[in-house]
Scaffold this motif. Sequence first.
Motif, PDB file in Angstrom:
ATOM      1  N   ALA A 120       0.864  -1.182   0.000  1.00  0.00           N
ATOM      2  CA  ALA A 120       0.000   0.000   0.000  1.00  0.00           C
ATOM      3  C   ALA A 120       0.901   1.232   0.000  1.00  0.00           C
ATOM      4  CB  ALA A 120      -0.908   0.003   1.222  1.00  0.00           C
ATOM      5  N   VAL A 121       0.674   2.138  -0.957  1.00  0.00           N
ATOM      6  CA  VAL A 121       1.604   3.240  -1.200  1.00  0.00           C
ATOM      7  C   VAL A 121       0.991   4.589  -0.858  1.00  0.00           C
ATOM      8  CG1 VAL A 121       3.153   4.302  -2.868  1.00  0.00           C
ATOM      9  CG2 VAL A 121       2.571   1.876  -3.086  1.00  0.00           C
ATOM     10  N   GLY A 122       1.673   5.344  -0.009  1.00  0.00           N
ATOM     11  CA  GLY A 122       1.319   6.721   0.281  1.00  0.00           C
ATOM     12  C   GLY A 122       2.105   7.659  -0.609  1.00  0.00           C
ATOM     13  N   ALA A 123       1.791   8.957  -0.559  1.00  0.00           N
ATOM     14  CA  ALA A 123       2.423   9.926  -1.457  1.00  0.00           C
ATOM     15  C   ALA A 123       3.195  10.991  -0.693  1.00  0.00           C
ATOM     16  CB  ALA A 123       1.375  10.591  -2.344  1.00  0.00           C
ATOM     17  N   SER A 124       4.444  11.184  -1.092  1.00  0.00           N
ATOM     18  CA  SER A 124       5.229  12.315  -0.603  1.00  0.00           C
ATOM     19  C   SER A 124       5.164  13.427  -1.644  1.00  0.00           C
ATOM     20  CB  SER A 124       6.687  11.901  -0.379  1.00  0.00           C
ATOM     21  OG  SER A 124       7.336  11.655  -1.616  1.00  0.00           O
ATOM     22  N   GLN A 125       5.643  14.601  -1.276  1.00  0.00           N
ATOM     23  CA  GLN A 125       5.769  15.660  -2.254  1.00  0.00           C
ATOM     24  C   GLN A 125       6.881  15.303  -3.237  1.00  0.00           C
ATOM     25  OE1 GLN A 125       6.307  19.456  -0.323  1.00  0.00           O
ATOM     26  NE2 GLN A 125       4.453  19.247   0.923  1.00  0.00           N
ATOM     27  N   SER A 126       6.961  16.063  -4.310  1.00  0.00           N
ATOM     28  CA  SER A 126       7.968  15.800  -5.333  1.00  0.00           C
ATOM     29  C   SER A 126       9.144  16.756  -5.145  1.00  0.00           C
ATOM     30  CB  SER A 126       7.339  15.933  -6.722  1.00  0.00           C
ATOM     31  OG  SER A 126       8.187  15.383  -7.706  1.00  0.00           O
ATOM     32  N   SER A 127       9.843  17.087  -6.220  1.00  0.00           N
ATOM     33  CA  SER A 127      11.011  17.960  -6.109  1.00  0.00           C
ATOM     34  C   SER A 127      11.190  18.764  -7.393  1.00  0.00           C
ATOM     35  CB  SER A 127      12.274  17.134  -5.828  1.00  0.00           C
ATOM     36  OG  SER A 127      12.518  16.244  -6.902  1.00  0.00           O
ATOM     37  N   GLY A 128      12.123  19.700  -7.356  1.00  0.00           N
ATOM     38  CA  GLY A 128      12.483  20.465  -8.542  1.00  0.00           C
ATOM     39  C   GLY A 128      11.333  21.246  -9.147  1.00  0.00           C
ATOM     40  N   ARG A 129      11.210  21.155 -10.474  1.00  0.00           N
ATOM     41  CA  ARG A 129      10.191  21.931 -11.184  1.00  0.00           C
ATOM     42  C   ARG A 129       8.783  21.395 -10.957  1.00  0.00           C
ATOM     43  NH1 ARG A 129      12.687  18.672 -15.062  1.00  0.00           N
ATOM     44  NH2 ARG A 129      11.296  17.431 -16.361  1.00  0.00           N
ATOM     45  N   ASP A 130       8.659  20.256 -10.265  1.00  0.00           N
ATOM     46  CA  ASP A 130       7.337  19.699  -9.989  1.00  0.00           C
ATOM     47  C   ASP A 130       6.735  20.242  -8.698  1.00  0.00           C
ATOM     48  OD1 ASP A 130       7.551  18.203 -12.272  1.00  0.00           O
ATOM     49  OD2 ASP A 130       8.201  16.373 -11.256  1.00  0.00           O
ATOM     50  N   LEU A 131       7.486  21.069  -7.975  1.00  0.00           N
ATOM     51  CA  LEU A 131       6.957  21.641  -6.737  1.00  0.00           C
ATOM     52  C   LEU A 131       5.991  22.781  -7.051  1.00  0.00           C
ATOM     53  CD1 LEU A 131      10.127  21.743  -4.450  1.00  0.00           C
ATOM     54  CD2 LEU A 131       8.277  20.054  -4.483  1.00  0.00           C
ATOM     55  N   TYR A 132       5.029  22.974  -6.167  1.00  0.00           N
ATOM     56  CA  TYR A 132       3.977  23.972  -6.395  1.00  0.00           C
ATOM     57  C   TYR A 132       3.840  24.852  -5.160  1.00  0.00           C
ATOM     58  CZ  TYR A 132      -0.620  25.817  -7.739  1.00  0.00           C
ATOM     59  OH  TYR A 132      -1.666  26.642  -8.068  1.00  0.00           O
ATOM     60  N   GLN A 133       3.790  26.171  -5.386  1.00  0.00           N
ATOM     61  CA  GLN A 133       3.611  27.161  -4.332  1.00  0.00           C
ATOM     62  C   GLN A 133       4.618  26.960  -3.197  1.00  0.00           C
ATOM     63  OE1 GLN A 133      -0.608  27.068  -3.429  1.00  0.00           O
ATOM     64  NE2 GLN A 133      -1.118  28.285  -5.214  1.00  0.00           N
ATOM     65  N   ASN A 134       4.156  26.719  -1.959  1.00  0.00           N
ATOM     66  CA  ASN A 134       5.069  26.673  -0.805  1.00  0.00           C
ATOM     67  C   ASN A 134       5.495  25.260  -0.423  1.00  0.00           C
ATOM     68  OD1 ASN A 134       2.640  25.738   0.149  1.00  0.00           O
ATOM     69  ND2 ASN A 134       2.774  26.791   2.129  1.00  0.00           N
ATOM     70  N   ILE A 159       4.786   1.940   2.373  1.00  0.00           N
ATOM     71  CA  ILE A 159       5.885   2.762   1.871  1.00  0.00           C
ATOM     72  C   ILE A 159       5.290   3.986   1.192  1.00  0.00           C
ATOM     73  CG2 ILE A 159       6.065   1.790  -0.474  1.00  0.00           C
ATOM     74  CD1 ILE A 159       9.157   1.566   0.122  1.00  0.00           C
ATOM     75  N   VAL A 160       6.093   5.022   0.987  1.00  0.00           N
ATOM     76  CA  VAL A 160       5.633   6.198   0.242  1.00  0.00           C
ATOM     77  C   VAL A 160       6.590   6.471  -0.905  1.00  0.00           C
ATOM     78  CG1 VAL A 160       4.519   7.225   2.269  1.00  0.00           C
ATOM     79  CG2 VAL A 160       6.859   7.864   1.701  1.00  0.00           C
ATOM     80  N   ALA A 161       6.086   7.194  -1.912  1.00  0.00           N
ATOM     81  CA  ALA A 161       6.874   7.581  -3.074  1.00  0.00           C
ATOM     82  C   ALA A 161       6.354   8.923  -3.566  1.00  0.00           C
ATOM     83  CB  ALA A 161       6.761   6.525  -4.183  1.00  0.00           C
ATOM     84  N   PRO A 162       7.154   9.680  -4.326  1.00  0.00           N
ATOM     85  CA  PRO A 162       6.686  10.976  -4.820  1.00  0.00           C
ATOM     86  C   PRO A 162       5.376  10.850  -5.586  1.00  0.00           C
ATOM     87  CG  PRO A 162       9.034  10.751  -5.176  1.00  0.00           C
ATOM     88  CD  PRO A 162       8.556   9.415  -4.699  1.00  0.00           C
ATOM     89  N   GLY A 163       4.447  11.763  -5.286  1.00  0.00           N
ATOM     90  CA  GLY A 163       3.150  11.724  -5.950  1.00  0.00           C
ATOM     91  C   GLY A 163       2.447  13.069  -5.948  1.00  0.00           C
ATOM     92  N   TYR A 164       3.169  14.121  -5.536  1.00  0.00           N
ATOM     93  CA  TYR A 164       2.523  15.434  -5.443  1.00  0.00           C
ATOM     94  C   TYR A 164       3.556  16.537  -5.652  1.00  0.00           C
ATOM     95  CZ  TYR A 164      -0.287  19.258  -3.486  1.00  0.00           C
ATOM     96  OH  TYR A 164      -0.986  20.428  -3.297  1.00  0.00           O
ATOM     97  N   LEU A 165       3.618  17.086  -6.845  1.00  0.00           N
ATOM     98  CA  LEU A 165       3.017  16.707  -8.121  1.00  0.00           C
ATOM     99  C   LEU A 165       4.055  15.912  -8.906  1.00  0.00           C
ATOM    100  CD1 LEU A 165       1.620  20.231  -8.754  1.00  0.00           C
ATOM    101  CD2 LEU A 165       0.159  18.243  -8.592  1.00  0.00           C
ATOM    102  N   LEU A 166       3.634  15.296 -10.015  1.00  0.00           N
ATOM    103  CA  LEU A 166       4.555  14.509 -10.805  1.00  0.00           C
ATOM    104  C   LEU A 166       4.220  14.684 -12.281  1.00  0.00           C
ATOM    105  CD1 LEU A 166       6.834  12.563  -9.826  1.00  0.00           C
ATOM    106  CD2 LEU A 166       5.334  10.690 -10.486  1.00  0.00           C
ATOM    107  N   SER A 167       5.245  15.005 -13.071  1.00  0.00           N
ATOM    108  CA  SER A 167       5.039  15.138 -14.505  1.00  0.00           C
ATOM    109  C   SER A 167       5.066  13.760 -15.148  1.00  0.00           C
ATOM    110  CB  SER A 167       6.124  16.029 -15.133  1.00  0.00           C
ATOM    111  OG  SER A 167       7.405  15.511 -14.868  1.00  0.00           O
ATOM    112  N   ALA A 168       4.167  13.548 -16.078  1.00  0.00           N
ATOM    113  CA  ALA A 168       4.084  12.245 -16.741  1.00  0.00           C
ATOM    114  C   ALA A 168       3.531  12.445 -18.139  1.00  0.00           C
ATOM    115  CB  ALA A 168       3.198  11.293 -15.947  1.00  0.00           C
ATOM    116  N   LYS A 169       3.489  11.370 -18.870  1.00  0.00           N
ATOM    117  CA  LYS A 169       2.948  11.407 -20.220  1.00  0.00           C
ATOM    118  C   LYS A 169       1.484  11.836 -20.167  1.00  0.00           C
ATOM    119  CE  LYS A 169       0.761   9.491 -23.902  1.00  0.00           C
ATOM    120  NZ  LYS A 169      -0.706   9.368 -24.013  1.00  0.00           N
ATOM    121  N   GLY A 170       1.102  12.749 -21.032  1.00  0.00           N
ATOM    122  CA  GLY A 170      -0.277  13.214 -21.096  1.00  0.00           C
ATOM    123  C   GLY A 170      -0.861  12.970 -22.476  1.00  0.00           C
TER     124      GLY A 170
END
Length: 490
Positions: A120-134, A159-170
């Motif tokens: 079961a996977v929780g979400a951490s914030q992301s990094s770099g250009r994927d960060l938003y506001q504060n 466990i957790v993995a980056p999920g907020y926000l994440l750039s992906a194929k659209g």
Amino acid sequence: VAGTIAGKRSQDGIEDQVGYADGIAKDSKLAFFDIGLGSDCCFPPNPDVLFSTGYSAGARIHNGSWGAAQQSKYTKYSTKVDSFLYDNDDFIAVFAAGNDGAGDSTKSIDTPGTAKNVIAVGASQSSGRDLYQNMLGENYLMEVSSRGPTVDGRIKPDIVAPGYLLSAKGDQNEIGECDPPSSLTQLPHVYSSTDQHYGIRYMAGTSVSAAVISGSLALLRQYFVDGWWPSGSAIVSDSFDPSSALLKAVLINSAQSLDGIQLMNGTTYAVADYDTNIGFGRMNLNKSLPVKGKNELKAALFDRQVINDSEEHHYDYTISSGDCHLYEFSATLVWVDPPASSGCLKCLLNDLDLTITSESGETYFANGMNSPDGTNNVERIRTSAFKGEKFTLDVGASNLSTQNQTYALVITDDCSETLSSVARTSMIPSMVPSMVPSIAPSMAPSMAPSIIVTSNHTTTSPTTKKIKNQTKKKRKKRKKKIKQKIRRRK
């Protein structure tokens, strides 16, 4: 989600190119099962149907970026999921923990993420250009990521993995759509309005972080299937099919704690090593398996070890004797537990216990506790150790509901000058993590319980000891005696 797992940039659909939003396992293959009904979601069939369809197509990893809010209950569906995984030990299922954790909402894990044998996977914030506001970055949990524990008290998420926000194929519904060319001077950014011209989208939630974990598991599995262990080169004769318990143990053993939880208003809360907000921490593939040129990790792995009721297996382990003075020493025990009854208040059926004893007689218990854990089928011990230090790891079985139980054990040490002592389990989590890198095949671990020599340390095969006529009363007395030997390291 599919793009996060296996996306790959190609301008013409034939030749591969390096993209800004490539997936984790770019050369993996995907098999789909439609659980929608028109525009509505989700209507999953019985797990036997859902999983066996992909299994027949050759898939051994299931990504479920969906779930139902059941207040962390072990449901009938959880039971059926555990049943399939128990019967198919080379198949692993990953599920989103859910996005119902706002306001520190405990017991908000979605089903079937409450199943014992899934990740079961929780979400951490992301990094770099994927960060938003504060946003503070990947060392902080996304506020709405669902929290445990389960109703019966198990640690979830795993466990957790980056999920907020994440750039992906659209999907822009344009001919020739693709992510930006390498000649573009301005990289895509979560704030950028120009990204609408490219085949990129930004996503958030545990559905995304589950996809990150699934893609990472594909890399870990390939490491073994391609025969990179134990030589460090791809040798066909060394190939083996890893169990789901081994993959889960390798992944969780790599986890690093976070700095905290960041709320939408900017407020932060501390986190602990083992808790029901971040589980065992954030995945860090650079601390999962030895990778030439990427880390100095040493590892020993044991897969599909069979232990009978009232037995103990003993493993001797010596920390590396390299240039580093202090090492991060970690061991993780995972077993696929038999399915329990829905609504269970004690869902663990086969209780295994991991303990580590140092040369000086210090005893460490799993999951930050000061006595054996009788609730979880994942047990981890993480502490600091000096070079050349020797430890004995014990895996014990008691009151099994079946004749025996198969397990996987992962042991690693890695140079670290900043590791704190083992933390206590807490409802509120704290410590230090690391970035989330990718993994390339290299040195590494073993599934065979023969003697293992990795660089400067040696790990021998387990010895087995029968615990004769050990009643509950005697077991409690033994636990008390061991407990008296505990001395925490500062």
